[in-house]
Motif scaffolding. Structure first.
Motif, short mmCIF file in Angstrom:
data_model
loop_
_atom_site.label_atom_id
_atom_site.label_comp_id
_atom_site.label_asym_id
_atom_site.label_seq_id
_atom_site.Cartn_x
_atom_site.Cartn_y
_atom_site.Cartn_z
N PHE A 1 0.80 -1.22 0.00
CA PHE A 1 0.00 0.00 0.00
C PHE A 1 0.84 1.28 0.00
O PHE A 1 0.36 2.33 -0.41
CB PHE A 1 -1.03 -0.02 1.12
N VAL B 1 -2.56 6.70 -1.70
CA VAL B 1 -2.33 6.37 -0.30
C VAL B 1 -1.24 7.32 0.20
O VAL B 1 -0.13 7.36 -0.33
CB VAL B 1 -1.92 4.90 -0.12
N VAL C 1 1.00 5.00 5.49
CA VAL C 1 0.71 3.63 5.93
C VAL C 1 1.44 3.41 7.24
O VAL C 1 2.63 3.67 7.35
CB VAL C 1 1.18 2.58 4.90
N LEU D 1 -4.20 2.80 6.65
CA LEU D 1 -3.90 3.64 5.50
C LEU D 1 -4.64 4.96 5.62
O LEU D 1 -5.84 4.98 5.92
CB LEU D 1 -4.36 2.98 4.20
N PHE E 1 -5.74 7.77 3.05
CA PHE E 1 -5.78 7.88 1.59
C PHE E 1 -6.66 9.03 1.14
O PHE E 1 -7.53 9.51 1.88
CB PHE E 1 -6.23 6.56 0.95
N ILE F 1 -8.97 0.11 -3.04
CA ILE F 1 -8.09 -0.37 -1.96
C ILE F 1 -8.45 -1.80 -1.61
O ILE F 1 -7.57 -2.66 -1.45
CB ILE F 1 -8.18 0.57 -0.74
#
Length: 177
Positions: free
Chosen positions: A20, A26, A29, A59, A61, A71
């Motif tokens: 990710f 994104v 993380v 995450l 985003f 996702i």
């Protein structure tokens, strides 16, 4: 810019984080733990499998760039959602497949994607769908683990193939570094 949070457990958080971090949209993380009964658990406690927590990636985003649905599509591509409490050789409830939703909209989207994915896999999907709980950020040495340790054995043989599969399957969604 409005951002959203997604919290996903797909086995070892090093794998989930590494993938990710490369997905366009994104922004951040973090590897951590959620879904258990112990406050501020340590990695050692998590590994014992007695706290109830799952290893997860949280995450942050930008939904204008990548949707929650996208996702989840990546999530279901990079791990096996049909194995209960395991991913490969990683065995225990801390490695379960789980989606922690942060809103009713995320819950509905996740239900739809899980239903659609049932047609993709040969075995029943065992991914849990639960409301988001307290997130505990993992120890600093777990953050950016694959980036900092690409030649470490687990990273080379487990994380790297997942990252490679993601990069091949979702080449149009990669961040431009």
């Amino acid at each position: 810019m409005a951002t959203e949070i997604a919290t996903l457990g797909g086995g070892c958080f090093w794998c989930t984080e590494a993938v990710f971090q490369q997905l366009n949209g994104v922004l951040e993380v973090e590897s951590g733990y959620t879904g258990g009964q112990v406050a501020n658990p340590s990695y050692e406690q998590i590994c014992e499998g007695t706290t109830g927590h799952a290893e997860v990636a949280r995450l942050t985003f930008d939904p204008a760039v990548v949707s929650y649905r996208e996702i989840l599509e990546v999530f279901f591509t990079i791990h096996d959602p049909t194995t209960l409490n395991r991913q490969g050789n990683d065995v225990g409830t801390q490695y379960r497949s789980v989606i922690y939703y942060h809103s009713p909209e995320q819950q509905e989207t996740a239900k739809h994607v899980i239903s659609e994915m049932a047609n993709v896999w040969d075995a029943p999907i065992v991914t849990e769908l639960s409301p988001a709980e307290t997130f505990y950020k993992a120890e600093n040495y777990h953050q950016n683990y694959f980036r900092q340790n690409p030649l470490q054995g687990y990273c080379a043989f487990v994380v790297a193939p997942k990252v490679s599969k993601f990069r091949k399957t979702f080449s149009d969604k990669l961040k431009q570094f």
